[in-house]
Design an enzyme around this catalytic site. Structure first.
Site, mmCIF file in Angstrom:
data_model
loop_
_atom_site.group_PDB
_atom_site.id
_atom_site.type_symbol
_atom_site.label_atom_id
_atom_site.label_comp_id
_atom_site.label_asym_id
_atom_site.label_seq_id
_atom_site.Cartn_x
_atom_site.Cartn_y
_atom_site.Cartn_z
ATOM 1 N N HIS A 1 -0.420 14.892 -15.310
ATOM 2 C CA HIS A 1 -1.872 14.720 -15.466
ATOM 3 C C HIS A 1 -2.352 15.271 -16.814
ATOM 4 C CE1 HIS A 1 -1.265 18.628 -13.346
ATOM 5 N NE2 HIS A 1 -2.091 19.024 -14.289
ATOM 6 N N CYS B 1 -0.086 15.070 -6.323
ATOM 7 C CA CYS B 1 -0.603 14.323 -7.476
ATOM 8 C C CYS B 1 -1.810 13.482 -7.094
ATOM 9 C CB CYS B 1 0.509 13.418 -8.021
ATOM 10 S SG CYS B 1 -0.017 12.374 -9.398
ATOM 11 N N CYS C 1 2.836 16.650 -7.620
ATOM 12 C CA CYS C 1 2.405 16.767 -9.019
ATOM 13 C C CYS C 1 3.555 17.308 -9.863
ATOM 14 C CB CYS C 1 1.222 17.733 -9.091
ATOM 15 S SG CYS C 1 0.750 18.229 -10.756
ATOM 16 N N CYS D 1 -3.316 11.828 -9.959
ATOM 17 C CA CYS D 1 -3.489 10.988 -11.153
ATOM 18 C C CYS D 1 -2.578 9.764 -11.121
ATOM 19 C CB CYS D 1 -3.225 11.800 -12.425
ATOM 20 S SG CYS D 1 -1.471 12.125 -12.758
ATOM 21 N N LYS E 1 0.856 -1.187 0.000
ATOM 22 C CA LYS E 1 0.000 0.000 0.000
ATOM 23 C C LYS E 1 0.888 1.232 0.000
ATOM 24 C CE LYS E 1 -2.481 0.752 3.731
ATOM 25 N NZ LYS E 1 -3.604 0.568 4.664
HETATM 26 FE FE1 FES Z 1 -0.655 13.749 -11.156
HETATM 27 FE FE2 FES Z 1 -0.467 16.345 -11.657
HETATM 28 S S1 FES Z 1 -2.048 15.322 -10.651
HETATM 29 S S2 FES Z 1 0.934 14.797 -12.133
#
Ligand code: FES
Length: 75
Positions: free
Chosen positions: A55, A40, A51, A42, A23
């Site tokens: 994304h 981040c 991030c 994504c 996890k």
């Molecule tokens: Fe994943 Fe920006 S939200 S790189």
């Protein structure tokens, strides 16, 4: 007529971050946060949990609409 099935999308959200762990959890001390930080959501960032803008490519390739969590100190 023969219709080809479109490939199933991966059921995984996380494709490559710390796959050796059962996890992935990230802990950050609130006191260590600066005035603004972007996390981040994504799971495509090379600087995860931060991030790095990945994304944008993910959204273009998949039609998704994900973006970072931005933590910002009040001015
Ligand atoms: Fe994943 Fe920006 S939200 S790189």
């Amino acid at each position: 007529a023969f219709r080809q099935k479109s490939p199933k999308p991966s059921p995984l959200v996380n494709l490559k971050v710390q796959k050796e762990s059962s996890k992935v959890v990230n802990m950050v001390d609130i006191e260590d946060l600066g005035d603004k930080v972007c996390y981040c959501r994504c799971w495509r960032s090379k600087k995860f949990p931060l991030c790095d803008g990945s994304h944008t490519k993910h959204n273009e390739e998949t039609g998704d609409n994900v973006g970072p969590l931005v933590l910002k100190r009040k001015a």
